[in-house]
Design a protein around this motif. Structure first.
Motif, PDB file in Angstrom:
ATOM      1  N   LEU A  44      14.994  30.225  53.693  1.00 18.76           N
ATOM      2  CA  LEU A  44      15.340  31.613  53.980  1.00 18.76           C
ATOM      3  C   LEU A  44      15.198  32.489  52.728  1.00 18.76           C
ATOM      4  O   LEU A  44      14.756  33.632  52.821  1.00 18.76           O
ATOM      5  CB  LEU A  44      16.752  31.718  54.543  1.00 18.76           C
ATOM      6  CG  LEU A  44      16.930  31.259  55.991  1.00 18.76           C
ATOM      7  CD1 LEU A  44      18.409  31.246  56.365  1.00 18.76           C
ATOM      8  CD2 LEU A  44      16.143  32.121  56.944  1.00 18.76           C
ATOM      9  N   GLY A  45      15.574  31.954  51.584  1.00 17.29           N
ATOM     10  CA  GLY A  45      15.419  32.687  50.331  1.00 17.29           C
ATOM     11  C   GLY A  45      13.963  32.964  50.017  1.00 17.29           C
ATOM     12  O   GLY A  45      13.596  34.076  49.614  1.00 17.29           O
ATOM     13  N   VAL A  46      13.110  31.968  50.210  1.00 16.70           N
ATOM     14  CA  VAL A  46      11.669  32.156  49.976  1.00 16.70           C
ATOM     15  C   VAL A  46      11.118  33.177  50.967  1.00 16.70           C
ATOM     16  O   VAL A  46      10.348  34.071  50.593  1.00 16.70           O
ATOM     17  CB  VAL A  46      10.920  30.809  50.085  1.00 16.70           C
ATOM     18  CG1 VAL A  46       9.412  31.014  50.129  1.00 16.70           C
ATOM     19  CG2 VAL A  46      11.305  29.900  48.926  1.00 16.70           C
ATOM     20  N   PHE A  47      11.500  33.060  52.232  1.00 12.49           N
ATOM     21  CA  PHE A  47      11.028  34.004  53.253  1.00 12.49           C
ATOM     22  C   PHE A  47      11.487  35.428  52.928  1.00 12.49           C
ATOM     23  O   PHE A  47      10.717  36.381  53.039  1.00 12.49           O
ATOM     24  CB  PHE A  47      11.536  33.584  54.638  1.00 12.49           C
ATOM     25  CG  PHE A  47      11.147  34.526  55.727  1.00 12.49           C
ATOM     26  CD1 PHE A  47       9.839  34.575  56.194  1.00 12.49           C
ATOM     27  CD2 PHE A  47      12.078  35.391  56.281  1.00 12.49           C
ATOM     28  CE1 PHE A  47       9.466  35.460  57.197  1.00 12.49           C
ATOM     29  CE2 PHE A  47      11.724  36.284  57.275  1.00 12.49           C
ATOM     30  CZ  PHE A  47      10.408  36.314  57.738  1.00 12.49           C
ATOM     31  N   PHE A  48      12.747  35.578  52.515  1.00  8.86           N
ATOM     32  CA  PHE A  48      13.280  36.897  52.162  1.00  8.86           C
ATOM     33  C   PHE A  48      12.530  37.478  50.957  1.00  8.86           C
ATOM     34  O   PHE A  48      12.156  38.650  50.946  1.00  8.86           O
ATOM     35  CB  PHE A  48      14.779  36.802  51.868  1.00  8.86           C
ATOM     36  CG  PHE A  48      15.400  38.101  51.490  1.00  8.86           C
ATOM     37  CD1 PHE A  48      15.617  39.097  52.437  1.00  8.86           C
ATOM     38  CD2 PHE A  48      15.767  38.360  50.169  1.00  8.86           C
ATOM     39  CE1 PHE A  48      16.178  40.308  52.088  1.00  8.86           C
ATOM     40  CE2 PHE A  48      16.328  39.570  49.806  1.00  8.86           C
ATOM     41  CZ  PHE A  48      16.529  40.547  50.773  1.00  8.86           C
ATOM     42  N   GLY A  49      12.305  36.662  49.933  1.00 10.20           N
ATOM     43  CA  GLY A  49      11.563  37.118  48.759  1.00 10.20           C
ATOM     44  C   GLY A  49      10.139  37.520  49.118  1.00 10.20           C
ATOM     45  O   GLY A  49       9.631  38.550  48.645  1.00 10.20           O
ATOM     46  N   PHE A  50       9.475  36.717  49.939  1.00 10.41           N
ATOM     47  CA  PHE A  50       8.114  37.027  50.384  1.00 10.41           C
ATOM     48  C   PHE A  50       8.094  38.346  51.151  1.00 10.41           C
ATOM     49  O   PHE A  50       7.236  39.199  50.911  1.00 10.41           O
ATOM     50  CB  PHE A  50       7.599  35.881  51.265  1.00 10.41           C
ATOM     51  CG  PHE A  50       6.232  36.105  51.825  1.00 10.41           C
ATOM     52  CD1 PHE A  50       5.106  35.850  51.058  1.00 10.41           C
ATOM     53  CD2 PHE A  50       6.062  36.576  53.117  1.00 10.41           C
ATOM     54  CE1 PHE A  50       3.840  36.058  51.570  1.00 10.41           C
ATOM     55  CE2 PHE A  50       4.802  36.793  53.638  1.00 10.41           C
ATOM     56  CZ  PHE A  50       3.681  36.534  52.866  1.00 10.41           C
ATOM     57  N   SER A  51       9.062  38.507  52.069  1.00  9.22           N
ATOM     58  CA  SER A  51       9.129  39.729  52.874  1.00  9.22           C
ATOM     59  C   SER A  51       9.389  40.949  52.003  1.00  9.22           C
ATOM     60  O   SER A  51       8.792  42.009  52.209  1.00  9.22           O
ATOM     61  CB  SER A  51      10.238  39.622  53.924  1.00  9.22           C
ATOM     62  OG  SER A  51       9.987  38.549  54.784  1.00  9.22           O
ATOM     63  N   LEU A  52      10.260  40.831  51.036  1.00 14.28           N
ATOM     64  CA  LEU A  52      10.572  41.934  50.128  1.00 14.28           C
ATOM     65  C   LEU A  52       9.334  42.347  49.316  1.00 14.28           C
ATOM     66  O   LEU A  52       9.045  43.543  49.182  1.00 14.28           O
ATOM     67  CB  LEU A  52      11.725  41.531  49.202  1.00 14.28           C
ATOM     68  CG  LEU A  52      12.369  42.624  48.369  1.00 14.28           C
ATOM     69  CD1 LEU A  52      12.972  43.690  49.275  1.00 14.28           C
ATOM     70  CD2 LEU A  52      13.430  42.036  47.472  1.00 14.28           C
ATOM     71  N   CYS A  53       8.600  41.360  48.830  1.00 20.16           N
ATOM     72  CA  CYS A  53       7.370  41.655  48.090  1.00 20.16           C
ATOM     73  C   CYS A  53       6.342  42.327  48.999  1.00 20.16           C
ATOM     74  O   CYS A  53       5.666  43.276  48.596  1.00 20.16           O
ATOM     75  CB  CYS A  53       6.783  40.380  47.502  1.00 20.16           C
ATOM     76  SG  CYS A  53       7.711  39.735  46.111  1.00 20.16           S
ATOM     77  N   PHE A  54       6.223  41.849  50.213  1.00 18.63           N
ATOM     78  CA  PHE A  54       5.256  42.405  51.161  1.00 18.63           C
ATOM     79  C   PHE A  54       5.593  43.855  51.506  1.00 18.63           C
ATOM     80  O   PHE A  54       4.730  44.725  51.479  1.00 18.63           O
ATOM     81  CB  PHE A  54       5.228  41.535  52.425  1.00 18.63           C
ATOM     82  CG  PHE A  54       4.189  41.941  53.420  1.00 18.63           C
ATOM     83  CD1 PHE A  54       2.845  41.628  53.210  1.00 18.63           C
ATOM     84  CD2 PHE A  54       4.541  42.643  54.567  1.00 18.63           C
ATOM     85  CE1 PHE A  54       1.887  42.001  54.131  1.00 18.63           C
ATOM     86  CE2 PHE A  54       3.584  43.025  55.483  1.00 18.63           C
ATOM     87  CZ  PHE A  54       2.248  42.703  55.272  1.00 18.63           C
ATOM     88  N   ILE A  55       6.857  44.125  51.804  1.00 21.44           N
ATOM     89  CA  ILE A  55       7.290  45.488  52.154  1.00 21.44           C
ATOM     90  C   ILE A  55       7.132  46.415  50.952  1.00 21.44           C
ATOM     91  O   ILE A  55       6.629  47.538  51.067  1.00 21.44           O
ATOM     92  CB  ILE A  55       8.749  45.480  52.660  1.00 21.44           C
ATOM     93  CG1 ILE A  55       8.822  44.776  54.014  1.00 21.44           C
ATOM     94  CG2 ILE A  55       9.307  46.891  52.758  1.00 21.44           C
ATOM     95  CD1 ILE A  55      10.230  44.465  54.480  1.00 21.44           C
ATOM     96  N   GLY A  56       7.534  45.956  49.771  1.00 22.68           N
ATOM     97  CA  GLY A  56       7.400  46.759  48.558  1.00 22.68           C
ATOM     98  C   GLY A  56       5.946  47.080  48.249  1.00 22.68           C
ATOM     99  O   GLY A  56       5.604  48.211  47.877  1.00 22.68           O
ATOM    100  N   ALA A  57       5.068  46.088  48.414  1.00 19.71           N
ATOM    101  CA  ALA A  57       3.642  46.312  48.154  1.00 19.71           C
ATOM    102  C   ALA A  57       3.077  47.312  49.149  1.00 19.71           C
ATOM    103  O   ALA A  57       2.264  48.170  48.779  1.00 19.71           O
ATOM    104  CB  ALA A  57       2.887  44.987  48.224  1.00 19.71           C
TER     105      ALA A  57
END
Length: 186
Positions: A155-168
């Motif tokens: 879940l932490g990896v998924f959250f980090g990935f999602s945050l990077c994707f949304i920010g980008a």
């Protein structure tokens, strides 16, 4: 400190229990019944029952369970309680021994141990006490399981990935460089 050991021994680690006054009284009742039967069967080798309670930075050792129960109820923080049924040492260093360690600060110091020269006595009393203690298990084992740890990491990896994707996605149109989405995402 020496522990008197018989020819037969059974022990197990005890984990994730919730213990209150009622549960302590039930365990004490079982041990007193085991003690009475052991002393009746061996009048020349009288066993005894002792208690250790460590609480609020101090500890007491008693033979009277009511004193232990009173201190348990008055304690702000109970650190450890030990029930110990032992028979007097004889020249062969054998005899009845039951020890129940319940340690709130050190889970590796929580165990049930039963030893004696009589294998049937060890098996029956170990089974009885293990069944009693297993009845006090709580659901905390779930929080400490490997599967839950793995799920939290995923879940932490998924959250980090999602945050990077949304920010980008949000910042890429603002930057005027080639491949800005990939640069921001990485």
């Amino acid at each position: 400190r020496e522990i008197i050991m018989g020819d037969y021994l059974r022990d197990t680690k005890i984990s994730f229990l919730t213990i209150g006054e009622r549960e302590l009284t039930e365990v004490d009742g079982d041990l007193k019944e085991i003690l009475a039967r052991a002393n009746q069967a061996s009048p020349n080798d009288q066993s005894s029952l002792n208690y250790v309670l460590r609480y609020d930075g101090m500890g007491i050792i008693r033979r009277d369970f009511e004193e232990i129960k009173r201190s348990f109820n008055l304690a702000r923080k109970v650190e450890r309680i030990v029930f110990q049924l032992t028979s007097p040492r004889n020249y062969l260093n054998k005899g009845k021994n039951i020890q129940i360690n319940l340690d709130a600060n050190n889970p590796d110091n929580c165990f049930l141990l039963v030893a004696d020269d009589d294998e049937a006595w060890v098996d029956s009393n170990f089974g009885r006490l293990e069944k009693r203690l297993n009845g006090y298990e709580n659901g905390n084992w779930l929080a400490h399981s490997t599967l839950v740890e793995l799920l939290i990491q995923l879940l932490g990896v998924f959250f980090g990935f999602s945050l990077c994707f949304i920010g980008a996605n949000l910042l890429a149109p603002i930057l005027s460089i080639k491949y800005s989405f990939f640069v921001l995402f990485v």
